[in-house]
Design an enzyme around this catalytic site. Structure first.
Site, PDB file in Angstrom:
ATOM      1  N   TYR A 141       0.755  -1.189   0.002  1.00 18.67           N
ATOM      2  CA  TYR A 141      -0.263   0.184   0.068  1.00 18.67           C
ATOM      3  C   TYR A 141       0.831   1.219   0.104  1.00 18.67           C
ATOM      4  CZ  TYR A 141      -3.939  -3.035   1.153  1.00 18.67           C
ATOM      5  OH  TYR A 141      -4.962  -3.986   1.402  1.00 18.67           O
ATOM      6  N   LYS A 191       4.172 -14.999   3.003  1.00 22.15           N
ATOM      7  CA  LYS A 191       4.309 -16.007   1.894  1.00 22.15           C
ATOM      8  C   LYS A 191       5.579 -15.973   1.619  1.00 22.15           C
ATOM      9  CE  LYS A 191       2.055 -17.705  -1.504  1.00 22.15           C
ATOM     10  NZ  LYS A 191       1.438 -19.035  -1.455  1.00 22.15           N
ATOM     11  N   ASP A 223      -2.189 -17.913   2.110  1.00 25.03           N
ATOM     12  CA  ASP A 223      -3.119 -19.145   1.470  1.00 25.03           C
ATOM     13  C   ASP A 223      -3.530 -19.876   2.600  1.00 25.03           C
ATOM     14  OD1 ASP A 223      -0.356 -19.724   1.032  1.00 25.03           O
ATOM     15  OD2 ASP A 223      -0.781 -20.466  -0.818  1.00 25.03           O
ATOM     16  N   ASP A 247      -5.222  -6.952   5.766  1.00 29.87           N
ATOM     17  CA  ASP A 247      -6.533  -6.186   5.322  1.00 29.87           C
ATOM     18  C   ASP A 247      -7.518  -7.443   4.673  1.00 29.87           C
ATOM     19  OD1 ASP A 247      -8.218  -4.639   4.211  1.00 29.87           O
ATOM     20  OD2 ASP A 247      -7.109  -3.761   2.859  1.00 29.87           O
ATOM     21  N   ASP A 251     -10.927  -9.314   6.726  1.00 23.98           N
ATOM     22  CA  ASP A 251     -12.394  -9.221   6.123  1.00 23.98           C
ATOM     23  C   ASP A 251     -13.011 -10.699   6.287  1.00 23.98           C
ATOM     24  OD1 ASP A 251     -12.628  -6.588   5.510  1.00 23.98           O
ATOM     25  OD2 ASP A 251     -13.436  -6.935   3.614  1.00 23.98           O
TER      26      ASP A 251
END
Ligand code: NAD
Length: 358
Positions: A141, A191, A223, A247, A251
């Protein structure tokens, strides 16, 4: 007297923030605290009013406050503005960076009365209590963004995901300290099988783990984590991860609590903390009185806890939310048969009353 900057923002932000202010005023009345609220513009509504999503004046108000209460920003109306004027890139990200808010805490707790509100089975989610700690001022970001034409007439776009050892150490130490106050289990999500920034992340966590032998450290690829959160969420105590992964994972994790309208957050690390729900401005339901204000109200409880160290008062507010749910009140997103549906403002009124009685 605590000075609070109030930034409603866009969409449902403008509907839920007043309900959190109501709750804080009820706490102030009950305990005889003065809360001084100063409202300021952010996001698309700030762009419409003064031509920038983060006006200098808003930043000054925040920097001169003890804490910031933020609703949400963004909406279709502002999606095609030049990048630097978009609510997210020109408003939300810089306010986090400028206030030095590198740690975003998202407690993902299932209130027992909401066990049937989730799309997931009771036996999977019952008792869920996870603290996700998301790095908030680094990663993709904030990395360099480029866009250029290619020889074949198309375009090439890139966002670089950068982390320094300092940034990783800072958030991971923070997470270890948080884990020490809980079940002493830290899961670091990365990751590292593919991304170089994740390899540095993992090496740093492995090194720091030696300093926290009392905390059990595990590592998980993002993942796999997204799958494990749905398969067996109770395996997690504290999760620490980088900005983009945090982020997305939160959710997903919000559905363990019944609705994204239940997930509060605290962004800390600088002089002034910022408290906002994990969700966005929900343009699809804005202006209809359907927004769930509980994540916003629970974010105000986190403000009392982390910025003002008013633990008892934070609990009173959280208990009011518990009682509200026990008494069968539900906003539309949580509605099930036999419950009483209330609007955003009705929910805020009931909670304010419960705080005064509690
Ligand atoms: P969103 O979180 O706004 O909404 C996703 C879904 O959840 C929608 O169906 C919405 O109605 C529902 N929802 C969200 N909050 C709710 C609440 N309190 N009560 C009931 N239902 C709720 O995400 P989106 O639709 O992907 O994004 C909408 C806008 O919000 C975009 O402009 C996006 O950039 C912005 N956004 C802002 C923030 C922020 O301000 N921190 C975070 C995420 C997205």
């Amino acid at each position: 007297m605590y000075k609070i900057a109030v930034l409603p923002g866009d969409g449902i932000g403008a509907e839920i923030v007043p309900e959190a202010v109501k709750a804080l005023k009820a706490v102030g009345e009950k305990y005889n605290y003065g809360f001084a609220f100063t409202e300021a513009l952010i996001g698309g509504s700030a762009y419409d009013a003064v031509g920038h999503p983060l006006p200098e004046e808003t930043l000054n108000v925040c920097q001169n406050s003890d804490a910031v209460l933020l609703g949400a920003i963004g909406g279709h109306k502002w999606e095609n503005l030049p990048v630097h004027l978009r609510p997210e890139i020109g408003g939300l990200l810089p306010i986090r960076k400028k206030l030095g808010l590198f740690a975003n805490l998202r407690p993902c707790i299932l209130f027992p009365d909401l066990v049937n509100a989730s799309t997931l089975k009771e036996e999977v989610i019952s008792g869920v209590d996870i603290l996700v700690i998301r790095e908030l001022t680094g990663g993709a970001y904030f990395g360099e963004k480029t866009r250029e034409k290619t020889a074949d007439g198309g375009e090439k776009a890139a966002d670089s995901m950068c982390y320094t050892t300092f940034e990783i150490e800072r958030i991971v130490r923070f997470a270890y300290e948080a884990a020490r106050g809980r079940k002493k289990q830290l899961c670091s999500v990365d990751k590292a099988n593919v991304l170089e920034s994740s390899r540095l992340w993992r090496e740093t966590v492995v090194r720091l783990a030696a300093e926290y032998p009392d905390v059990e450290t595990t590592h998980m690829y993002v993942d796999n984590c997204s799958m494990q959160l749905i398969r067996n969420p109770r395996q997690f105590d504290v999760i620490v991860t980088e900005n983009l992964f945090g982020d997305i994972l939160t959710d997903e994790a919000s559905m363990l609590t019944g609705s994204i309208g239940m997930l509060a957050s605290a962004s800390i690390g600088g002089k002034v903390g910022l408290y906002e729900p994990a969700h966005g401005s929900a343009p699809d339901i804005a202006g209809q009185g359907k927004a769930n204000p509980l994540a916003m109200i629970l974010s105000a409880a986190l403000m009392l806890r982390y910025s003002f160290h008013l633990e008892e008062e934070a609990k009173v507010l959280e208990n009011a939310v518990t009682t509200f749910l026990q008494q069968g009140y539900r906003t539309a997103d949580l509605m099930e048969e036999g419950k009483k549906q209330v609007s955003t403002t009705e929910a805020g009124d009931i909670i304010a009353q419960l705080i005064l009685k509690g």
